[in-house]
Motif scaffolding. Structure first.
Motif, PDB file in Angstrom:
ATOM      1  N   LEU B  39      56.654  33.976  40.389  1.00 47.34           N
ATOM      2  CA  LEU B  39      57.155  32.901  40.955  1.00 47.34           C
ATOM      3  C   LEU B  39      56.134  32.461  41.920  1.00 47.34           C
ATOM      4  O   LEU B  39      55.969  31.312  42.219  1.00 47.34           O
ATOM      5  CB  LEU B  39      58.507  33.449  41.308  1.00 47.34           C
ATOM      6  CG  LEU B  39      59.189  32.151  42.387  1.00 47.34           C
ATOM      7  CD1 LEU B  39      59.467  30.920  41.662  1.00 47.34           C
ATOM      8  CD2 LEU B  39      60.526  32.566  42.709  1.00 47.34           C
ATOM      9  N   CYS B  40      55.849  33.355  42.867  1.00 47.07           N
ATOM     10  CA  CYS B  40      54.885  32.919  43.965  1.00 47.07           C
ATOM     11  C   CYS B  40      53.695  32.328  43.749  1.00 47.07           C
ATOM     12  O   CYS B  40      53.219  31.366  44.197  1.00 47.07           O
ATOM     13  CB  CYS B  40      54.518  34.396  44.664  1.00 47.07           C
ATOM     14  SG  CYS B  40      53.401  34.363  45.972  1.00 47.07           S
ATOM     15  N   LEU B  41      53.162  32.640  42.461  1.00 51.75           N
ATOM     16  CA  LEU B  41      51.959  31.899  42.072  1.00 51.75           C
ATOM     17  C   LEU B  41      52.243  30.754  41.234  1.00 51.75           C
ATOM     18  O   LEU B  41      51.195  29.754  41.107  1.00 51.75           O
ATOM     19  CB  LEU B  41      50.934  33.008  41.119  1.00 51.75           C
ATOM     20  CG  LEU B  41      50.425  34.146  42.089  1.00 51.75           C
ATOM     21  CD1 LEU B  41      49.497  34.882  41.042  1.00 51.75           C
ATOM     22  CD2 LEU B  41      49.554  33.338  43.157  1.00 51.75           C
ATOM     23  N   PRO B  45      48.803  28.326  43.659  1.00 52.09           N
ATOM     24  CA  PRO B  45      47.552  29.172  43.724  1.00 52.09           C
ATOM     25  C   PRO B  45      47.288  29.898  44.936  1.00 52.09           C
ATOM     26  O   PRO B  45      47.727  29.507  46.075  1.00 52.09           O
ATOM     27  CB  PRO B  45      46.307  28.512  43.199  1.00 52.09           C
ATOM     28  CG  PRO B  45      46.799  27.188  42.769  1.00 52.09           C
ATOM     29  CD  PRO B  45      48.134  27.008  43.643  1.00 52.09           C
ATOM     30  N   LYS B  46      47.042  31.179  44.948  1.00 52.23           N
ATOM     31  CA  LYS B  46      46.761  32.040  46.505  1.00 52.23           C
ATOM     32  C   LYS B  46      45.821  33.049  46.440  1.00 52.23           C
ATOM     33  O   LYS B  46      45.555  33.653  45.451  1.00 52.23           O
ATOM     34  CB  LYS B  46      48.130  32.568  46.926  1.00 52.23           C
ATOM     35  CG  LYS B  46      49.402  31.757  47.222  1.00 52.23           C
ATOM     36  CD  LYS B  46      50.681  32.381  47.470  1.00 52.23           C
ATOM     37  CE  LYS B  46      51.756  31.375  47.870  1.00 52.23           C
ATOM     38  NZ  LYS B  46      52.178  30.664  46.573  1.00 52.23           N
ATOM     39  N   ASN B  73      48.294  40.602  30.800  1.00 46.37           N
ATOM     40  CA  ASN B  73      49.516  39.921  29.883  1.00 46.37           C
ATOM     41  C   ASN B  73      49.481  38.363  29.960  1.00 46.37           C
ATOM     42  O   ASN B  73      50.259  37.880  29.394  1.00 46.37           O
ATOM     43  CB  ASN B  73      50.760  40.404  30.345  1.00 46.37           C
ATOM     44  CG  ASN B  73      51.118  41.887  29.738  1.00 46.37           C
ATOM     45  OD1 ASN B  73      51.029  42.145  28.579  1.00 46.37           O
ATOM     46  ND2 ASN B  73      51.241  42.916  30.786  1.00 46.37           N
ATOM     47  N   ASP B  74      48.634  37.823  30.339  1.00 47.37           N
ATOM     48  CA  ASP B  74      48.166  36.427  30.339  1.00 47.37           C
ATOM     49  C   ASP B  74      49.208  35.711  31.069  1.00 47.37           C
ATOM     50  O   ASP B  74      49.351  34.570  30.925  1.00 47.37           O
ATOM     51  CB  ASP B  74      48.300  36.159  28.924  1.00 47.37           C
ATOM     52  CG  ASP B  74      47.893  34.511  28.574  1.00 47.37           C
ATOM     53  OD1 ASP B  74      46.886  34.218  29.412  1.00 47.37           O
ATOM     54  OD2 ASP B  74      48.130  33.644  27.460  1.00 47.37           O
ATOM     55  N   PHE B  75      49.892  36.313  32.405  1.00 50.00           N
ATOM     56  CA  PHE B  75      50.619  35.521  33.243  1.00 50.00           C
ATOM     57  C   PHE B  75      49.940  34.812  34.135  1.00 50.00           C
ATOM     58  O   PHE B  75      50.306  33.955  34.898  1.00 50.00           O
ATOM     59  CB  PHE B  75      51.702  36.356  33.897  1.00 50.00           C
ATOM     60  CG  PHE B  75      52.773  36.861  32.503  1.00 50.00           C
ATOM     61  CD1 PHE B  75      53.705  35.729  32.242  1.00 50.00           C
ATOM     62  CD2 PHE B  75      52.942  38.218  32.339  1.00 50.00           C
ATOM     63  CE1 PHE B  75      54.454  36.300  31.151  1.00 50.00           C
ATOM     64  CE2 PHE B  75      53.582  38.652  31.518  1.00 50.00           C
ATOM     65  CZ  PHE B  75      54.579  37.737  30.875  1.00 50.00           C
ATOM     66  N   ILE B  76      48.831  35.431  34.694  1.00 43.88           N
ATOM     67  CA  ILE B  76      47.902  34.916  35.662  1.00 43.88           C
ATOM     68  C   ILE B  76      46.435  34.992  35.481  1.00 43.88           C
ATOM     69  O   ILE B  76      46.188  35.462  34.619  1.00 43.88           O
ATOM     70  CB  ILE B  76      48.260  35.659  37.233  1.00 43.88           C
ATOM     71  CG1 ILE B  76      47.697  36.979  37.057  1.00 43.88           C
ATOM     72  CG2 ILE B  76      49.647  35.730  37.613  1.00 43.88           C
ATOM     73  CD1 ILE B  76      47.733  37.759  38.471  1.00 43.88           C
ATOM     74  N   ILE B  89      40.795  33.279  43.971  1.00 46.30           N
ATOM     75  CA  ILE B  89      42.084  32.586  44.166  1.00 46.30           C
ATOM     76  C   ILE B  89      42.933  33.068  42.764  1.00 46.30           C
ATOM     77  O   ILE B  89      42.487  33.089  41.524  1.00 46.30           O
ATOM     78  CB  ILE B  89      41.860  31.150  44.128  1.00 46.30           C
ATOM     79  CG1 ILE B  89      40.783  30.887  44.991  1.00 46.30           C
ATOM     80  CG2 ILE B  89      43.419  30.644  44.200  1.00 46.30           C
ATOM     81  CD1 ILE B  89      41.255  30.685  46.290  1.00 46.30           C
ATOM     82  N   TYR B  90      44.042  33.593  42.861  1.00 37.12           N
ATOM     83  CA  TYR B  90      44.727  33.757  41.719  1.00 37.12           C
ATOM     84  C   TYR B  90      45.938  32.384  41.336  1.00 37.12           C
ATOM     85  O   TYR B  90      46.384  32.125  42.391  1.00 37.12           O
ATOM     86  CB  TYR B  90      45.814  35.100  42.028  1.00 37.12           C
ATOM     87  CG  TYR B  90      45.141  36.159  42.211  1.00 37.12           C
ATOM     88  CD1 TYR B  90      44.854  37.025  41.137  1.00 37.12           C
ATOM     89  CD2 TYR B  90      44.528  36.809  43.526  1.00 37.12           C
ATOM     90  CE1 TYR B  90      44.124  38.285  41.320  1.00 37.12           C
ATOM     91  CE2 TYR B  90      43.664  37.877  43.725  1.00 37.12           C
ATOM     92  CZ  TYR B  90      43.592  38.607  42.455  1.00 37.12           C
ATOM     93  OH  TYR B  90      42.933  39.792  42.673  1.00 37.12           O
ATOM     94  N   GLU B  91      45.831  32.440  40.083  1.00 38.36           N
ATOM     95  CA  GLU B  91      46.800  31.048  39.795  1.00 38.36           C
ATOM     96  C   GLU B  91      47.648  31.605  38.587  1.00 38.36           C
ATOM     97  O   GLU B  91      47.181  32.157  37.872  1.00 38.36           O
ATOM     98  CB  GLU B  91      46.141  29.848  39.646  1.00 38.36           C
ATOM     99  CG  GLU B  91      45.187  29.980  38.376  1.00 38.36           C
ATOM    100  CD  GLU B  91      44.446  28.500  38.050  1.00 38.36           C
ATOM    101  OE1 GLU B  91      45.079  27.413  38.641  1.00 38.36           O
ATOM    102  OE2 GLU B  91      43.514  28.514  37.651  1.00 38.36           O
ATOM    103  N   ALA B  92      48.907  31.021  38.398  1.00 36.35           N
ATOM    104  CA  ALA B  92      49.874  31.099  37.243  1.00 36.35           C
ATOM    105  C   ALA B  92      49.121  30.681  36.060  1.00 36.35           C
ATOM    106  O   ALA B  92      48.702  29.356  36.260  1.00 36.35           O
ATOM    107  CB  ALA B  92      51.111  30.864  37.529  1.00 36.35           C
TER     108      ALA B  92
END
Lengths: 125, 125
Positions: B39-41, B45-46, B73-76, B89-92
């Motif tokens: 949810l956060c991502l 992106p953060k 698992n391909d979520f982010i 940077i992490y993104e969903a």
């Protein structure tokens, strides 16, 4: 890049709120089994062995622990009937019913996710 | 009592299906943090530190582990930009978007649950 990320986003407070809500929900519901056990008992009251049979893969030890946790948090009730031998029946409380939408969405997503996993396995083989 | 419980219930197959779906969903999403991190991502992106700041209570060690799991698992997605020092940077992913309804329902329930906890604390004091 830096600038965009550090700028306060519109609706940031709302984002923080929904994140806080999800964290609160996961605080009581997290773990591999809790929501599945609640769903299992919302469907119908069951004995210990019946629950273990329905929820594939759970060990008796973990099941006993999870049921105790769920009882403490008011999600299930443990009823003892004075038959010989005593019958112990677990049932979902009214409070568990408030999780129906969550479980519905999770079930729909789980089905969709299984299809996706199957497809990607087919592609690999 | 025995008879009622052992009788096959109408729609039992459907019940078993939805239980299986929920178990499949929890298999990849279980744990105290995964859905909150997604949810956060999904919100934006953060960087690592920004995620840790937003998701109150998570340790750096657990966060690193959970992000790795979610990436597998391909979520982010973990994006590395060749700035000095490098920006990570992490993104969903798009796949995370399929969890929007689940997260919406979980957020609504979490809010309701917090109210309930507050009320019962008021009663006790």
């Amino acid at each position: 890049m830096k600038m965009i990320i550090n700028e306060p986003l519109p609706g940031n407070a709302e984002c923080a709120d929904s994140l806080k809500n999800v964290l609160d929900a996961l605080y009581v519901l997290s773990g591999k089994w809790k929501l599945a056990l609640i769903l299992c008992l919302v469907q119908s009251p069951k004995r210990f062995n019946e629950i273990q049979h329905a929820v594939t893969g759970i060990s008796a030890k973990i099941l006993a622990k999870e049921l105790k946790d769920l009882e403490l948090n008011d999600f299930i009730k443990r009823n003892v009937y004075p038959t010989t031998p005593v019958s112990i029946i677990y049932e979902a409380t009214e409070y568990s019913q408030t999780l129906k939408n969550v479980m519905g969405e999770l079930s729909a997503w789980g089905q969709q996710h299984r299809e996706k996993v199957k497809q990607s396995m087919r592609k690999q083989s």
